[in-house]
Structure formats: structure tokens, C-alpha cells
Design a protein around this motif. Structure first.
Motif, PDB file in Angstrom:
ATOM      1  N   LEU A   7    -116.484 -31.669   1.518  1.00 19.10           N
ATOM      2  CA  LEU A   7    -117.603 -30.845   1.947  1.00 19.10           C
ATOM      3  C   LEU A   7    -118.927 -31.394   1.464  1.00 19.10           C
ATOM      4  O   LEU A   7    -119.931 -31.328   2.151  1.00 19.10           O
ATOM      5  CB  LEU A   7    -117.429 -29.410   1.433  1.00 19.10           C
ATOM      6  N   ASP A   8    -118.953 -31.972   0.262  1.00 19.59           N
ATOM      7  CA  ASP A   8    -120.217 -32.366  -0.341  1.00 19.59           C
ATOM      8  C   ASP A   8    -121.002 -33.359   0.484  1.00 19.59           C
ATOM      9  O   ASP A   8    -122.214 -33.277   0.612  1.00 19.59           O
ATOM     10  CB  ASP A   8    -119.972 -33.021  -1.714  1.00 19.59           C
ATOM     11  N   VAL A   9    -120.332 -34.375   1.006  1.00 21.60           N
ATOM     12  CA  VAL A   9    -121.029 -35.499   1.607  1.00 21.60           C
ATOM     13  C   VAL A   9    -120.817 -35.553   3.116  1.00 21.60           C
ATOM     14  O   VAL A   9    -119.710 -35.367   3.605  1.00 21.60           O
ATOM     15  CB  VAL A   9    -120.553 -36.819   0.971  1.00 21.60           C
ATOM     16  N   GLY A  10    -121.898 -35.795   3.854  1.00 24.85           N
ATOM     17  CA  GLY A  10    -121.800 -35.960   5.298  1.00 24.85           C
ATOM     18  C   GLY A  10    -121.782 -34.661   6.067  1.00 24.85           C
ATOM     19  O   GLY A  10    -121.378 -34.617   7.222  1.00 24.85           O
ATOM     20  N   ALA A  11    -122.210 -33.569   5.432  1.00 24.93           N
ATOM     21  CA  ALA A  11    -122.236 -32.279   6.130  1.00 24.93           C
ATOM     22  C   ALA A  11    -123.234 -32.326   7.278  1.00 24.93           C
ATOM     23  O   ALA A  11    -124.177 -33.098   7.280  1.00 24.93           O
ATOM     24  CB  ALA A  11    -122.618 -31.167   5.153  1.00 24.93           C
ATOM     25  N   ASP A  12    -123.033 -31.463   8.278  1.00 21.39           N
ATOM     26  CA  ASP A  12    -123.980 -31.433   9.389  1.00 21.39           C
ATOM     27  C   ASP A  12    -124.166 -30.003   9.871  1.00 21.39           C
ATOM     28  O   ASP A  12    -123.655 -29.059   9.297  1.00 21.39           O
ATOM     29  CB  ASP A  12    -123.523 -32.347  10.525  1.00 21.39           C
ATOM     30  N   SER A  13    -124.924 -29.852  10.934  1.00 18.16           N
ATOM     31  CA  SER A  13    -125.293 -28.517  11.408  1.00 18.16           C
ATOM     32  C   SER A  13    -124.123 -27.732  11.979  1.00 18.16           C
ATOM     33  O   SER A  13    -124.266 -26.557  12.295  1.00 18.16           O
ATOM     34  CB  SER A  13    -126.396 -28.640  12.466  1.00 18.16           C
ATOM     35  N   SER A  14    -122.964 -28.349  12.128  1.00 17.75           N
ATOM     36  CA  SER A  14    -121.815 -27.627  12.670  1.00 17.75           C
ATOM     37  C   SER A  14    -121.190 -26.707  11.622  1.00 17.75           C
ATOM     38  O   SER A  14    -120.356 -25.874  11.941  1.00 17.75           O
ATOM     39  CB  SER A  14    -120.757 -28.622  13.167  1.00 17.75           C
ATOM     40  N   LEU A  15    -121.599 -26.866  10.368  1.00 21.83           N
ATOM     41  CA  LEU A  15    -121.027 -26.044   9.304  1.00 21.83           C
ATOM     42  C   LEU A  15    -121.681 -24.664   9.305  1.00 21.83           C
ATOM     43  O   LEU A  15    -122.876 -24.523   9.540  1.00 21.83           O
ATOM     44  CB  LEU A  15    -121.253 -26.714   7.938  1.00 21.83           C
ATOM     45  N   ASN A  16    -120.886 -23.662   9.010  1.00 21.26           N
ATOM     46  CA  ASN A  16    -121.397 -22.309   8.874  1.00 21.26           C
ATOM     47  C   ASN A  16    -121.959 -22.153   7.466  1.00 21.26           C
ATOM     48  O   ASN A  16    -121.231 -22.213   6.494  1.00 21.26           O
ATOM     49  CB  ASN A  16    -120.259 -21.311   9.119  1.00 21.26           C
ATOM     50  N   LEU A  17    -123.263 -21.950   7.343  1.00 16.67           N
ATOM     51  CA  LEU A  17    -123.892 -21.883   6.026  1.00 16.67           C
ATOM     52  C   LEU A  17    -123.288 -20.800   5.134  1.00 16.67           C
ATOM     53  O   LEU A  17    -123.163 -20.962   3.928  1.00 16.67           O
ATOM     54  CB  LEU A  17    -125.397 -21.637   6.169  1.00 16.67           C
ATOM     55  N   LYS A  18    -122.889 -19.673   5.734  1.00 16.96           N
ATOM     56  CA  LYS A  18    -122.337 -18.585   4.930  1.00 16.96           C
ATOM     57  C   LYS A  18    -121.003 -18.960   4.312  1.00 16.96           C
ATOM     58  O   LYS A  18    -120.571 -18.369   3.330  1.00 16.96           O
ATOM     59  CB  LYS A  18    -122.180 -17.333   5.803  1.00 16.96           C
ATOM     60  N   GLN A  20    -120.212 -22.203   3.395  1.00 16.56           N
ATOM     61  CA  GLN A  20    -120.294 -23.432   2.631  1.00 16.56           C
ATOM     62  C   GLN A  20    -120.037 -23.180   1.149  1.00 16.56           C
ATOM     63  O   GLN A  20    -120.710 -22.368   0.518  1.00 16.56           O
ATOM     64  CB  GLN A  20    -121.678 -24.075   2.783  1.00 16.56           C
ATOM     65  N   ASP A  21    -119.050 -23.862   0.608  1.00 21.30           N
ATOM     66  CA  ASP A  21    -118.817 -23.847  -0.830  1.00 21.30           C
ATOM     67  C   ASP A  21    -118.033 -25.105  -1.178  1.00 21.30           C
ATOM     68  O   ASP A  21    -117.831 -25.965  -0.332  1.00 21.30           O
ATOM     69  CB  ASP A  21    -118.066 -22.574  -1.266  1.00 21.30           C
ATOM     70  N   TRP A  22    -117.600 -25.209  -2.424  1.00 20.88           N
ATOM     71  CA  TRP A  22    -116.899 -26.439  -2.816  1.00 20.88           C
ATOM     72  C   TRP A  22    -115.383 -26.228  -2.962  1.00 20.88           C
ATOM     73  O   TRP A  22    -114.708 -26.981  -3.646  1.00 20.88           O
ATOM     74  CB  TRP A  22    -117.487 -27.002  -4.095  1.00 20.88           C
ATOM     75  N   GLU A  23    -114.853 -25.245  -2.282  1.00 17.31           N
ATOM     76  CA  GLU A  23    -113.425 -24.943  -2.369  1.00 17.31           C
ATOM     77  C   GLU A  23    -112.559 -26.168  -2.066  1.00 17.31           C
ATOM     78  O   GLU A  23    -111.577 -26.437  -2.762  1.00 17.31           O
ATOM     79  CB  GLU A  23    -113.076 -23.801  -1.403  1.00 17.31           C
ATOM     80  N   LYS A  24    -112.895 -26.919  -1.016  1.00 14.36           N
ATOM     81  CA  LYS A  24    -112.102 -28.093  -0.647  1.00 14.36           C
ATOM     82  C   LYS A  24    -112.220 -29.183  -1.701  1.00 14.36           C
ATOM     83  O   LYS A  24    -111.251 -29.906  -1.978  1.00 14.36           O
ATOM     84  CB  LYS A  24    -112.537 -28.623   0.717  1.00 14.36           C
ATOM     85  N   ASP A  25    -113.381 -29.311  -2.300  1.00 13.32           N
ATOM     86  CA  ASP A  25    -113.562 -30.282  -3.373  1.00 13.32           C
ATOM     87  C   ASP A  25    -112.626 -29.976  -4.534  1.00 13.32           C
ATOM     88  O   ASP A  25    -111.929 -30.859  -5.058  1.00 13.32           O
ATOM     89  CB  ASP A  25    -115.005 -30.257  -3.880  1.00 13.32           C
ATOM     90  N   ILE A  26    -112.635 -28.717  -4.948  1.00 12.44           N
ATOM     91  CA  ILE A  26    -111.791 -28.280  -6.058  1.00 12.44           C
ATOM     92  C   ILE A  26    -110.326 -28.534  -5.730  1.00 12.44           C
ATOM     93  O   ILE A  26    -109.550 -29.019  -6.555  1.00 12.44           O
ATOM     94  CB  ILE A  26    -112.008 -26.776  -6.352  1.00 12.44           C
ATOM     95  N   GLU A  27    -109.956 -28.224  -4.509  1.00 12.60           N
ATOM     96  CA  GLU A  27    -108.572 -28.391  -4.066  1.00 12.60           C
ATOM     97  C   GLU A  27    -108.124 -29.856  -4.153  1.00 12.60           C
ATOM     98  O   GLU A  27    -107.027 -30.147  -4.634  1.00 12.60           O
ATOM     99  CB  GLU A  27    -108.441 -27.886  -2.634  1.00 12.60           C
ATOM    100  N   PHE A 149    -124.441 -26.925  -4.080  1.00  8.17           N
ATOM    101  CA  PHE A 149    -125.407 -26.415  -5.042  1.00  8.17           C
ATOM    102  C   PHE A 149    -125.406 -24.891  -5.123  1.00  8.17           C
ATOM    103  O   PHE A 149    -125.916 -24.316  -6.078  1.00  8.17           O
ATOM    104  CB  PHE A 149    -126.807 -26.930  -4.693  1.00  8.17           C
ATOM    105  N   TRP A 150    -124.832 -24.238  -4.101  1.00  4.36           N
ATOM    106  CA  TRP A 150    -124.790 -22.776  -4.102  1.00  4.36           C
ATOM    107  C   TRP A 150    -123.504 -22.216  -4.718  1.00  4.36           C
ATOM    108  O   TRP A 150    -123.387 -21.012  -4.921  1.00  4.36           O
ATOM    109  CB  TRP A 150    -124.919 -22.256  -2.664  1.00  4.36           C
ATOM    110  N   SER A 151    -122.528 -23.064  -4.970  1.00  3.34           N
ATOM    111  CA  SER A 151    -121.256 -22.604  -5.539  1.00  3.34           C
ATOM    112  C   SER A 151    -121.399 -22.334  -7.036  1.00  3.34           C
ATOM    113  O   SER A 151    -122.352 -22.791  -7.679  1.00  3.34           O
ATOM    114  CB  SER A 151    -120.167 -23.651  -5.298  1.00  3.34           C
ATOM    115  N   THR A 152    -120.425 -21.618  -7.583  1.00  2.00           N
ATOM    116  CA  THR A 152    -120.477 -21.219  -9.001  1.00  2.00           C
ATOM    117  C   THR A 152    -119.239 -21.708  -9.737  1.00  2.00           C
ATOM    118  O   THR A 152    -118.115 -21.549  -9.254  1.00  2.00           O
ATOM    119  CB  THR A 152    -120.572 -19.679  -9.121  1.00  2.00           C
ATOM    120  N   THR A 153    -119.433 -22.285 -10.896  1.00  2.00           N
ATOM    121  CA  THR A 153    -118.303 -22.759 -11.699  1.00  2.00           C
ATOM    122  C   THR A 153    -117.499 -21.573 -12.233  1.00  2.00           C
ATOM    123  O   THR A 153    -118.059 -20.514 -12.534  1.00  2.00           O
ATOM    124  CB  THR A 153    -118.776 -23.605 -12.891  1.00  2.00           C
ATOM    125  N   THR A 154    -116.200 -21.766 -12.367  1.00  2.00           N
ATOM    126  CA  THR A 154    -115.332 -20.700 -12.890  1.00  2.00           C
ATOM    127  C   THR A 154    -114.582 -21.127 -14.144  1.00  2.00           C
ATOM    128  O   THR A 154    -113.881 -20.324 -14.751  1.00  2.00           O
ATOM    129  CB  THR A 154    -114.299 -20.282 -11.822  1.00  2.00           C
TER     130      THR A 154
END
Length: 229
Positions: A7-18, A20-27, A149-154
Motif C-alpha cells: 500500500l505504501d508505494v505506488g498508490a494512485d487515485s483508484s484507492l478509497n481514501l477512507k 487507506q491504512d497499512w494493514e497489508k504492510d503489517i500482514e 501516515f494516517w495509520s496508528t501503531t499498536t
């Protein structure tokens, strides 16, 4: 090494802003490390932004927790290379804003991406490289998603896993000050295992400008951990 991922790199306007988070990164990080610790010890290296995703993704993968599950390995050391060393509940920017972002980070809220202009790349990432090399590297850079940048660490893995921090002194001065602040506040915030801070005369990306030094340092720190674990 923990890089930016899906998700972090190469995002574009096709993504739903609401959404967007880093769930896939964490996974991705968690799955990769989980597979490795079944049989072996692991040293996780994080650079820059990935200190947030890496620190969050490793919950329960420290050596002690892995041994309790009957696994042979575990994460025995974290190495932060001028990376975000942050506590649980940290959010870089309030959702829907560009708060805390430096002027060089050009933002497009409609598309949900952040970019660095070619003329700003050297000052941001490659301070100790020549202009030609920095310009060539800039060609491979991609937009980064606001969701990062909008995600929160847990989770703060540095509280339970021995941690080395590499502070690059030729980085952007404000970044050096911020990194020192993160180290000091982390140590003062409660339990931690930050046991080594290494200062390097390098810019933001020492694995490019000083690859041999970086490799030797990572091996030394990883080996030191392995000997103690």
C-alpha cells in the motif's frame, strides 16, 4: 530488511481514501517473519518510515514468545536505521490532514498520495551522494500513500526485543534532531531494550552511500545478538 510494501508505494487515485491504512504492510511483514522464526533466529532491519510498520508487526514474535510456542527461533534483534522509533498509539498525521509533513513532501489529498520532486530528492534522501547518482536513484521513486501516515501503531517491539539504533548525522538536520528525540523519549517512556545507539557520518540512506560499512555493522549487531540469545 523491512521496506515499504504494497500500500505504501505506488498508490494512485483508484484507492478509497477512507480505507487507506497499512494493514497489508503489517500482514506482509508479519507473515514473512512468522515463517522464518519457525526454524531460525531473525534480525529485523528497519529504515525510515518502516520503523512504524515493523515495530507494530512483530508483536508476539520475540524469542521468548516464540520459544513458549515451541518454535526454534524468534526475533532476537531490531536494527533501526534513522527510523521511526515510536510507542504504541503513535500516528504521524491526523487522518485527512498533512500535519507534521515537511514542505518537500508534496501532497495530493484527492489522489491520496505524497511525492518528492526530483530537485528535492538529494536533500531528503541522498545527502552524501553525488548529484548524478542521486538523480539516477530519483527515477525509481514512486508516490507514497497517505494511509501510511494516517495509520496508528499498536505495538512497540523495541520494548521487548533488543534494539540497535543507527543515527545518521549527515541526514537533514531536523531529521537528526527528531531521531535523537525519539530515542530519548522511547527510553524515558517505560520498559525498553534499546541497548546500542551508533552514530554514523552518513546521510539518510547509508546502505547506498556506505554499503560496506552498513553490511559490516548489521552483521556485527546481528552476531552480537545471536551470541547472547
Amino acid at each position: 530488511m523491512v521496506p515499504g510494501t504494497a500500500l505504501d508505494v505506488g498508490a494512485d487515485s483508484s484507492l478509497n481514501l477512507k480505507k487507506q491504512d497499512w494493514e497489508k504492510d503489517i500482514e506482509v511483514i508479519r507473515q514473512t517473519v512468522s515463517e522464518l522464526v519457525v526454524e531460525q533466529d531473525v534480525v529485523v532491519v528497519m529504515h525510515s518510515f518502516s520503523g512504524m510498520t515493523g515495530g507494530t508487526a512483530l508483536e508476539g514474535l520475540d524469542k521468548e514468545s516464540c520459544l513458549a510456542k515451541g518454535l526454534k527461533g524468534g526475533v532476537v534483534r531490531l536494527i533501526y536505521i534513522v527510523a521511526f522509533l515510536v510507542p504504541e498509539g503513535f500516528q504521524h498525521s491526523a487522518h485527512g490532514t498533512r500535519d507534521q509533513m515537511v514542505p518537500e513532501m508534496k501532497t495530493d489529498l484527492e489522489k491520496g498520495v505524497i511525492t518528492i520532486l526530483p530537485e528535492d530528492v538529494k536533500n531528503m534522501f541522498y545527502q552524501d551522494l553525488d548529484d548524478e547518482t542521486a538523480a539516477e536513484l530519483a527515477k525509481d521513486l514512486r508516490p507514497q500513500s497517505f494511509g501510511a501516515f494516517w495509520s496508528t501503531t499498536t505495538h512497540a517491539a523495541w520494548r521487548v526485543i533488543p534494539t540497535t539504533y543507527i543515527l545518521t548525522l549527515k541526514d537533514v538536520p531536523t531529521t537528526v534532531v527528531a531521531a535523537k528525540y525519539l530515542i530519548e523519549t522511547a527510553k524515558a517512556s517505560g520498559p525498553h531494550k534499546i541497548d546500542n545507539v551508533i552514530e554514523a557520518e552518513a546521510g539518510h540512506s547509508p546502505f547506498i552511500s556506505k554499503p560496506e560499512w552498513t553490511a559490516e555493522t548489521l552483521i556485527k549487531e546481528g552476531t552480537r545478538t545471536a551470541e547472547l540469545s
